[in-house]
Design a protein around this motif. Sequence first.
Motif, PDB file in Angstrom:
ATOM      1  N   GLN A 120       0.830  -1.191   0.000  1.00 28.73           N
ATOM      2  CA  GLN A 120       0.000   0.000   0.000  1.00 28.73           C
ATOM      3  C   GLN A 120       0.869   1.246   0.000  1.00 28.73           C
ATOM      4  O   GLN A 120       1.632   1.461   0.936  1.00 28.73           O
ATOM      5  CB  GLN A 120      -0.900   0.005   1.233  1.00 28.73           C
ATOM      6  N   ALA A 121       0.731   2.056  -1.050  1.00 26.68           N
ATOM      7  CA  ALA A 121       1.418   3.345  -1.104  1.00 26.68           C
ATOM      8  C   ALA A 121       0.446   4.432  -0.665  1.00 26.68           C
ATOM      9  O   ALA A 121      -0.732   4.410  -1.031  1.00 26.68           O
ATOM     10  CB  ALA A 121       1.911   3.629  -2.512  1.00 26.68           C
ATOM     11  N   SER A 122       0.932   5.378   0.112  1.00 28.80           N
ATOM     12  CA  SER A 122       0.094   6.486   0.578  1.00 28.80           C
ATOM     13  C   SER A 122       0.946   7.733   0.739  1.00 28.80           C
ATOM     14  O   SER A 122       2.175   7.671   0.654  1.00 28.80           O
ATOM     15  CB  SER A 122      -0.572   6.121   1.902  1.00 28.80           C
ATOM     16  N   GLY A 123       0.277   8.850   0.968  1.00 30.34           N
ATOM     17  CA  GLY A 123       0.981  10.092   1.227  1.00 30.34           C
ATOM     18  C   GLY A 123       0.994  11.064   0.077  1.00 30.34           C
ATOM     19  O   GLY A 123       1.536  12.169   0.193  1.00 30.34           O
ATOM     20  N   GLY A 124       0.419  10.675  -1.050  1.00 28.64           N
ATOM     21  CA  GLY A 124       0.360  11.585  -2.174  1.00 28.64           C
ATOM     22  C   GLY A 124      -0.590  12.738  -1.924  1.00 28.64           C
ATOM     23  O   GLY A 124      -1.307  12.770  -0.927  1.00 28.64           O
ATOM     24  N   GLY A 125      -0.591  13.689  -2.840  1.00 30.12           N
ATOM     25  CA  GLY A 125      -1.482  14.836  -2.710  1.00 30.12           C
ATOM     26  C   GLY A 125      -1.108  15.920  -3.679  1.00 30.12           C
ATOM     27  O   GLY A 125      -0.328  15.708  -4.611  1.00 30.12           O
ATOM     28  N   LEU A 126      -1.681  17.089  -3.441  1.00 30.75           N
ATOM     29  CA  LEU A 126      -1.432  18.265  -4.264  1.00 30.75           C
ATOM     30  C   LEU A 126      -0.502  19.206  -3.510  1.00 30.75           C
ATOM     31  O   LEU A 126      -0.756  19.541  -2.342  1.00 30.75           O
ATOM     32  CB  LEU A 126      -2.751  18.971  -4.580  1.00 30.75           C
TER      33      LEU A 126
END
Length: 120
Positions: free
Chosen positions: A4-10
């Motif tokens: 699980q990859a997380s932490g992305g955003g704008l």
Amino acid sequence: VQLQASGGGLVQAGGSLRLSCTAIGFTLDSVAISWFRQAPGKEREGVSCISKDDGSASYDDFVKGRFTISRDNAKNTVYLQMDSLKPEDTAVYYCVAAGGSSCEHGVQYWGNGTQVTVSS
């Protein structure tokens, strides 16, 4: 097995994000872990890799000096710290488990992606 990859955003250009890769049913410190990314209309490309044996890290030229890959084995997590982000870093980022201890090994597991969008 799930990665699980997380932490992305704008984020605005020049900003920072930290991506996390976690796993269910798999111990990340048993193999080399890589980050890949894919921008719209472009091929998937390798970004960074951290080996199992000595924790050595490698980076592709376009992120060298701006991104840092690291492990927290106690949390079964691999991070990708991304600083000085540029609009061209916009992509879906994936974490990948290799089939062995070295970054030279082929892919064993692909994780889901997390979207990173850098505005100018």
